[in-house]
Design a protein around this motif. Structure first.
Motif, short mmCIF file in Angstrom:
data_model
loop_
_atom_site.label_atom_id
_atom_site.label_comp_id
_atom_site.label_asym_id
_atom_site.label_seq_id
_atom_site.Cartn_x
_atom_site.Cartn_y
_atom_site.Cartn_z
N SER A 197 0.83 -1.21 0.00
CA SER A 197 0.00 0.00 0.00
C SER A 197 0.86 1.26 0.00
O SER A 197 0.47 2.28 -0.55
CB SER A 197 -0.95 -0.01 1.19
OG SER A 197 -1.74 -1.17 1.13
N ASP B 206 -4.69 -2.33 -5.44
CA ASP B 206 -3.87 -2.68 -4.28
C ASP B 206 -4.56 -3.81 -3.53
O ASP B 206 -5.48 -3.59 -2.77
CB ASP B 206 -3.73 -1.43 -3.40
CG ASP B 206 -3.09 -1.74 -2.07
OD1 ASP B 206 -2.26 -2.66 -2.02
OD2 ASP B 206 -3.44 -1.07 -1.08
N THR B 207 -4.13 -5.02 -3.77
CA THR B 207 -4.76 -6.15 -3.12
C THR B 207 -4.23 -6.29 -1.70
O THR B 207 -3.18 -5.77 -1.37
CB THR B 207 -4.46 -7.45 -3.87
OG1 THR B 207 -3.09 -7.79 -3.68
CG2 THR B 207 -4.76 -7.30 -5.34
MG LIG Z 1 -2.24 -2.95 2.00
#
Ligand SMILES: [Mg+2]
Ligand SMILES: Nc1nc2c(ncn2[C@@H]2O[C@H](COP(=O)(O)OP(=O)(O)OP(=O)(O)O)[C@@H](O)[C@H]2O)c(=O)[nH]1
Length: 198
Positions: A34, A55-56
């Motif tokens: 992230s 963003d997994t």
């Molecule tokens: Mg994250």
């Protein structure tokens, strides 16, 4: 860091100006995905590029969706933390997971070993990272998302990969357009999921 991306989708893949690249971040929980994701507009080889980053999350509840976002991504960033051997082992599994969904190994990706500012806690050597990248036939970068070290190289490397692949595939653009709606749906549902868990 969260991306506010919904506004931009109408201009996705526009013919003039900035082209949008759909990038999926993969990696175990806590490796720094992230942090990496905040930079989204880059200039590469004198052409602007907008990176739309999915963003997994490393957590288990999201793995059920993994096949879906692997279908929509044009490029992948596979992240591990150099301070977390387990995350490196997980990184080594993503290529097979992508293959299962895409039925080809010819997918633009880069391998990233993050948190090099924590050198004293290193568990994964640079050589191990390089060796996995060779297996993946992809570029490899060690980064510090916290200190913004080599993050640009990651995005540049990936966009170059995607462009190289595209130039060898004349129909690629059409294929990508078809995937736009799937991509937007995915991002929408991930967002909802996050809101419901926070
Ligand atoms: Mg994250
Ligand atoms: N020292 C250091 N800390 C970092 C770095 N990158 C991320 N972190 C920290 O590591 C923690 C996890 O980072 P995240 O970006 O949330 O990790 P993630 O990969 O998104 O994790 P999930 O969303 O749970 O899958 C946070 O506290 C970050 O501040 C780095 O390069 N160096």
């Amino acid at each position: 860091m969260e991306l506010e991306n919904e506004m931009i989708s109408s201009s996705s893949n526009s013919s003039a100006g900035s082209r949008e690249y759909k990038v999926v971040m993969l990696g175990a929980g806590g490796v720094g995905k992230s942090e990496d994701a905040y930079k989204t507009q880059v200039r590469i080889d004198d052409e602007p590029a907008y990176l739309d980053i999915l963003d997994t999350a490393g957590q288990a509840e999201f793995t059920a969706m993994r096949d879906q976002y692997m279908r929509g991504g044009e490029g992948f960033i596979i992240c591990y933390s150099i301070t977390d051997r387990q995350s490196f082992q997980e990184a080594a599994e993503f290529k097979e997971l992508i293959y299962r969904v895409r039925h080809t190994y010819d997918i633009p990706l880069v391998l990233v070993g993050n948190k090099i500012d924590l050198e004293e806690f290193r568990q994964v050597s640079t050589e191990e990272g390089m060796s996995l990248a060779r297996e993946y036939s992809c570029s490899f970068f060690e980064t510090s998302a916290a200190l913004r070290f080599y993050i640009d190289d990651v995005f540049h490397g990936l966009v170059r990969e995607i462009r190289r692949k595209e130039s060898s595939l004349p129909m690629a653009e059409k294929k990508m357009k078809r995937k736009d709606s799937l991509w937007r749906k995915l991002k929408g549902s991930l967002k909802k999921k996050r809101e419901s868990t926070t």
